[in-house]
Design an enzyme around this catalytic site. Structure first.
Site, PDB file in Angstrom:
ATOM      1  N   VAL A   1       3.451  51.770  35.124  1.00 40.13           N
ATOM      2  CA  VAL A   1       3.323  51.193  36.467  1.00 40.13           C
ATOM      3  C   VAL A   1       2.228  50.118  36.502  1.00 40.13           C
ATOM      4  O   VAL A   1       2.428  49.020  37.038  1.00 40.13           O
ATOM      5  CB  VAL A   1       3.020  52.289  37.515  1.00 40.13           C
ATOM      6  CG1 VAL A   1       2.792  51.676  38.890  1.00 40.13           C
ATOM      7  CG2 VAL A   1       4.158  53.303  37.574  1.00 40.13           C
ATOM      8  N   ASP A  49      -7.953  50.609  30.856  1.00 37.67           N
ATOM      9  CA  ASP A  49      -7.390  51.924  30.514  1.00 37.67           C
ATOM     10  C   ASP A  49      -8.396  52.632  29.602  1.00 37.67           C
ATOM     11  O   ASP A  49      -9.296  52.002  29.038  1.00 37.67           O
ATOM     12  CB  ASP A  49      -6.038  51.750  29.802  1.00 37.67           C
ATOM     13  CG  ASP A  49      -5.159  52.993  29.908  1.00 37.67           C
ATOM     14  OD1 ASP A  49      -4.143  52.957  30.625  1.00 37.67           O
ATOM     15  OD2 ASP A  49      -5.497  54.026  29.258  1.00 37.67           O
ATOM     16  N   ARG A 105       5.179  61.993  36.514  1.00 35.97           N
ATOM     17  CA  ARG A 105       5.928  63.252  36.465  1.00 35.97           C
ATOM     18  C   ARG A 105       7.045  63.192  35.420  1.00 35.97           C
ATOM     19  O   ARG A 105       7.550  62.126  35.085  1.00 35.97           O
ATOM     20  CB  ARG A 105       6.453  63.649  37.831  1.00 35.97           C
ATOM     21  CG  ARG A 105       7.346  62.655  38.521  1.00 35.97           C
ATOM     22  CD  ARG A 105       7.779  63.259  39.840  1.00 35.97           C
ATOM     23  NE  ARG A 105       8.464  62.289  40.668  1.00 35.97           N
ATOM     24  CZ  ARG A 105       9.248  62.599  41.679  1.00 35.97           C
ATOM     25  NH1 ARG A 105       9.447  63.869  41.998  1.00 35.97           N
ATOM     26  NH2 ARG A 105       9.836  61.673  42.388  1.00 35.97           N
ATOM     27  N   ILE A 140      -1.885  54.174  43.855  1.00 36.51           N
ATOM     28  CA  ILE A 140      -0.494  54.413  43.444  1.00 36.51           C
ATOM     29  C   ILE A 140      -0.346  55.788  42.771  1.00 36.51           C
ATOM     30  O   ILE A 140       0.710  56.399  42.818  1.00 36.51           O
ATOM     31  CB  ILE A 140       0.011  53.283  42.506  1.00 36.51           C
ATOM     32  CG1 ILE A 140      -0.060  51.928  43.233  1.00 36.51           C
ATOM     33  CG2 ILE A 140       1.427  53.561  42.027  1.00 36.51           C
ATOM     34  CD1 ILE A 140       0.558  50.755  42.492  1.00 36.51           C
ATOM     35  N   SER A 141      -1.418  56.292  42.177  1.00 33.14           N
ATOM     36  CA  SER A 141      -1.356  57.581  41.476  1.00 33.14           C
ATOM     37  C   SER A 141      -0.847  58.673  42.421  1.00 33.14           C
ATOM     38  O   SER A 141      -1.175  58.692  43.601  1.00 33.14           O
ATOM     39  CB  SER A 141      -2.748  57.977  40.965  1.00 33.14           C
ATOM     40  OG  SER A 141      -3.289  56.956  40.163  1.00 33.14           O
ATOM     41  N   ASN A 142      -0.075  59.596  41.868  1.00 33.77           N
ATOM     42  CA  ASN A 142       0.509  60.682  42.670  1.00 33.77           C
ATOM     43  C   ASN A 142      -0.234  62.003  42.500  1.00 33.77           C
ATOM     44  O   ASN A 142      -0.906  62.196  41.497  1.00 33.77           O
ATOM     45  CB  ASN A 142       1.965  60.886  42.225  1.00 33.77           C
ATOM     46  CG  ASN A 142       2.907  59.949  42.973  1.00 33.77           C
ATOM     47  OD1 ASN A 142       2.834  59.857  44.185  1.00 33.77           O
ATOM     48  ND2 ASN A 142       3.754  59.260  42.237  1.00 33.77           N
ATOM     49  N   ARG A 176      13.543  51.315  48.181  1.00 34.76           N
ATOM     50  CA  ARG A 176      14.672  52.135  47.709  1.00 34.76           C
ATOM     51  C   ARG A 176      15.687  52.352  48.845  1.00 34.76           C
ATOM     52  O   ARG A 176      16.895  52.289  48.628  1.00 34.76           O
ATOM     53  CB  ARG A 176      14.150  53.480  47.177  1.00 34.76           C
ATOM     54  CG  ARG A 176      13.429  53.314  45.844  1.00 34.76           C
ATOM     55  CD  ARG A 176      12.899  54.618  45.292  1.00 34.76           C
ATOM     56  NE  ARG A 176      12.406  54.422  43.937  1.00 34.76           N
ATOM     57  CZ  ARG A 176      11.415  55.111  43.377  1.00 34.76           C
ATOM     58  NH1 ARG A 176      10.812  56.072  44.051  1.00 34.76           N
ATOM     59  NH2 ARG A 176      11.039  54.855  42.143  1.00 34.76           N
ATOM     60  N   HIS A 211       4.796  60.705  50.883  1.00 35.46           N
ATOM     61  CA  HIS A 211       5.523  60.095  49.761  1.00 35.46           C
ATOM     62  C   HIS A 211       5.985  61.204  48.809  1.00 35.46           C
ATOM     63  O   HIS A 211       5.685  61.227  47.639  1.00 35.46           O
ATOM     64  CB  HIS A 211       4.584  59.111  49.039  1.00 35.46           C
ATOM     65  CG  HIS A 211       5.173  58.465  47.834  1.00 35.46           C
ATOM     66  ND1 HIS A 211       6.352  57.766  47.846  1.00 35.46           N
ATOM     67  CD2 HIS A 211       4.732  58.402  46.552  1.00 35.46           C
ATOM     68  CE1 HIS A 211       6.602  57.302  46.627  1.00 35.46           C
ATOM     69  NE2 HIS A 211       5.645  57.676  45.821  1.00 35.46           N
TER      70      HIS A 211
HETATM   71  N1  APR Z   1      -9.079  55.811  33.441  1.00 35.95           N
HETATM   72  C1  APR Z   1      -8.228  54.794  33.163  1.00 35.95           C
HETATM   73  N2  APR Z   1      -6.958  54.999  32.761  1.00 35.95           N
HETATM   74  C2  APR Z   1      -6.535  56.260  32.657  1.00 35.95           C
HETATM   75  C3  APR Z   1      -7.359  57.369  32.943  1.00 35.95           C
HETATM   76  C4  APR Z   1      -8.699  57.082  33.356  1.00 35.95           C
HETATM   77  N3  APR Z   1      -9.561  58.075  33.657  1.00 35.95           N
HETATM   78  N4  APR Z   1      -6.645  58.501  32.739  1.00 35.95           N
HETATM   79  C5  APR Z   1      -5.417  58.125  32.362  1.00 35.95           C
HETATM   80  N5  APR Z   1      -5.338  56.769  32.296  1.00 35.95           N
HETATM   81  C6  APR Z   1      -4.226  55.921  31.903  1.00 35.95           C
HETATM   82  C7  APR Z   1      -3.427  56.483  30.723  1.00 35.95           C
HETATM   83  O1  APR Z   1      -4.112  56.246  29.496  1.00 35.95           O
HETATM   84  C8  APR Z   1      -2.128  55.707  30.842  1.00 35.95           C
HETATM   85  O2  APR Z   1      -2.123  54.523  30.062  1.00 35.95           O
HETATM   86  O3  APR Z   1      -3.257  55.851  32.941  1.00 35.95           O
HETATM   87  C9  APR Z   1      -2.059  55.361  32.343  1.00 35.95           C
HETATM   88  C10 APR Z   1      -0.868  56.003  33.047  1.00 35.95           C
HETATM   89  O4  APR Z   1       0.283  55.418  32.532  1.00 35.95           O
HETATM   90  P1  APR Z   1       1.667  56.194  32.336  1.00 35.95           P
HETATM   91  O5  APR Z   1       1.409  57.460  31.622  1.00 35.95           O
HETATM   92  O6  APR Z   1       2.649  55.218  31.774  1.00 35.95           O
HETATM   93  O7  APR Z   1       2.070  56.579  33.835  1.00 35.95           O
HETATM   94  P2  APR Z   1       2.804  55.639  34.907  1.00 35.95           P
HETATM   95  O8  APR Z   1       4.260  55.824  34.805  1.00 35.95           O
HETATM   96  O9  APR Z   1       2.228  54.280  34.849  1.00 35.95           O
HETATM   97  O10 APR Z   1       2.362  56.351  36.273  1.00 35.95           O
HETATM   98  C11 APR Z   1       1.025  56.312  36.708  1.00 35.95           C
HETATM   99  O11 APR Z   1       1.588  56.199  39.024  1.00 35.95           O
HETATM  100  O12 APR Z   1       3.666  56.315  40.035  1.00 35.95           O
HETATM  101  C12 APR Z   1       2.513  57.025  39.691  1.00 35.95           C
HETATM  102  O13 APR Z   1       3.277  59.305  39.428  1.00 35.95           O
HETATM  103  C13 APR Z   1       2.804  58.166  38.751  1.00 35.95           C
HETATM  104  O14 APR Z   1       0.654  59.217  38.925  1.00 35.95           O
HETATM  105  C14 APR Z   1       1.459  58.385  38.123  1.00 35.95           C
HETATM  106  C15 APR Z   1       0.882  56.967  38.061  1.00 35.95           C
END
Ligand code: APR
Length: 313
Positions: free
Chosen positions: A12, A33, A83, A119-121, A152, A176
Site C-alpha cells: 500500500v 520502512d 490481513r 491507512i493501517s488497519n 469500491r 471501515h
Molecule cells: N515502521 C516502519 N515500517 C514498518 C514498521 C515500523 N514500525 N512495521 C512494519 N513496517 C512495514 C513492513 O516492513 C512492511 O514493509 O510496513 C510495511 C507493510 O507492508 P505490507 O506488509 O505489504 O502491507 P500492506 O499491504 O502495505 O498493508 C499495510 O495497510 O491496508 C492496510 O490492512 C493493511 O494494515 C495494513 C497496512
C-alpha cells in the site's frame, strides 16, 4: 515546495507513493520502512520511471531514519501487517497498535506540524489511537478508509449500471470493517438520478453487500490485502490536502456529537483542505441509517476498548 512522507514501503505504501509522485503532489516524497533497503530500492525504482512518465517529484527511500522525514506537510501511515485470507481487519490490532503509536510519535519529533493520514488497519481504531496518543488537534488526524470503500461502491455500481465509475456518485460512511461500513444507497446517483430508479432492489442490495466485503474478496484472490485502490485512495486524500481542494470525502475523523456520536473516530463526509479535515457535512440520515451508524459505532468503540486492555492507550 511541499514534502510528503509515507511510512511503510509495502504494497500500500509504495503504491501510494508511486501515485503521488506521478501526480507531482510534492517536490519530495520520502518513504520510510524498518526493512533494510526496501524503501531505498522501491524509491530508486520509482525514480527510474520519472523520465518515462515525465514527473519531477523526487522520491527518497530510507531505513528507519526519521531525520530524513523532517518538515513533512503530510505523513501517510501504512506500516503494519496486512490481513490474510480469513482474517478481519480487527484481527490486526495487537501488532498494528504498537507500530502506529510508535510511528506517530517518531514522526512528530521531526514534523511537528504534519497532518497524519492513517491507512493501517483496523483503521478506525488506529486513527483514534493516533489522535489520542499524540494529542494533536483533531483536524490533523484523518483515516482514509471511507474513500476506498466509496470507490469500491462506485465501481460495483458502475458495473451494475454499465456506465463509467466517474459518472457515479456514492458514499460509504461508518466503520471501515466488513460489517461496520454503511454504503448509503439512498444517496447514490448516476449523474444526479437516484440509482434506486435505475436498478431493482435486489441488484442494489447485491452492490451494497459486495462493497462491504470488497476488501475480503481481494484478500481471498491475492492471499494478502489489496493495494492499488488503497494506495490511490490515500493519494487522493493527500492531494486534497496538499492542493487545498476543499473536496468532500468520507473519512474517519473524531466525532464530537456529530452524527450522534462522541469520543470516537468514524467515517463521515468531511471537507478536506490544507488544514486537514475542515468541516463535517451532515447528510441528515433517516432513522434506519442512523440506527446502522449507531450499531457501527458500538463495534468500533468495543475495538477501541482493546487499546486500553492492551495498555497502549
Ligand atoms: N515502521 C516502519 N515500517 C514498518 C514498521 C515500523 N514500525 N512495521 C512494519 N513496517 C512495514 C513492513 O516492513 C512492511 O514493509 O510496513 C510495511 C507493510 O507492508 P505490507 O506488509 O505489504 O502491507 P500492506 O499491504 O502495505 O498493508 C499495510 O495497510 O491496508 C492496510 O490492512 C493493511 O494494515 C495494513 C497496512
Amino acid at each position: 515546495m511541499k514534502k510528503i512522507t509515507v511510512i511503510g514501503a509495502g504494497n500500500v505504501g509504495a503504491t501510494c507513493a508511486n501515485v503521488m509522485a506521478q501526480k507531482e503532489l510534492a517536490s519530495e516524497i520520502v518513504i520510510l520502512d524498518i526493512k533494510e533497503g526496501v524503501s531505498e530500492g522501491k524509491a530508486l525504482d520509482m525514480m527510474q520511471t520519472s523520465a518515462l512518465l515525465g514527473f519531477d517529484s523526487r522520491v527518497i527511500g530510507v531505513t528507519s531514519d526519521y531525520s530524513k522525514t523532517a518538515n513533512s506537510d503530510v505523513v501517510v501511515i501504512t506500516s503494519g501487517i496486512p490481513r490474510k485470507p480469513g482474517m478481519t481487519r480487527e484481527d490486526l490490532i495487537g501488532i498494528n497498535a504498537g507500530i502506529v503509536k510508535d510511528v506517530a510519535q517518531n514522526i512528530l519529533k521531526y514534523s511537528p506540524n504534519a497532518i497524519l493520514v492513517i491507512i493501517s488497519n483496523p483503521m478506525d481504531t488506529m486513527t483514534y489511537l493516533a489522535l489520542k496518543s499524540t494529542g494533536l488537534p483533531k483536524n490533523r488526524v484523518i483515516g482514509m478508509g471511507g474513500i476506498l470503500d466509496s470507490s469500491r461502491f462506485k465501481c460495483y455500481l458502475s458495473q451494475a449500471l454499465n456506465v463509467p465509475a466517474s459518472d457515479v456518485q456514492g458514499v460509504v460512511i461508518g466503520g471501515h470493517g466488513d460489517t461496520t461500513m454503511i454504503p448509503l444507497a439512498r444517496f447514490a446517483t448516476y449523474n444526479g438520478i437516484p440509482v434506486s430508479s435505475l436498478l431493482d432492489g435486489e441488484t442494489v442490495n447485491k452492490v451494497v453487500a459486495d462493497t462491504m466485503v470488497g476488501g475480503a474478496t481481494l484478500t481471498k484472490f491475492l492471499g494478502t490485502s489489496a493495494w492499488y485502490a488503497p494506495g490511490a485512495a490515500g493519494a487522493a486524500l493527500v492531494e486534497a490536502i496538499i492542493r487545498d481542494e476543499k473536496k468532500v470525502f468520507p473519512c474517519c475523523v473524531a466525532l464530537d456529537g456529530e452524527y450522534g456520536q462522541s469520543d470516537i473516530c468514524m467515517g463521515v463526509p468531511v471537507v478536506i483542505g490544507e488544514n486537514g479535515w475542515e468541516k463535517i457535512v451532515d447528510y441528515k440520515l433517516n432513522a434506519e441509517e442512523q440506527a446502522a451508524f449507531n450499531k457501527s459505532a458500538d463495534a468500533v468503540r468495543s475495538m477501541n476498548g482493546v487499546l486500553k486492555e492492551m495498555n497502549v492507550l
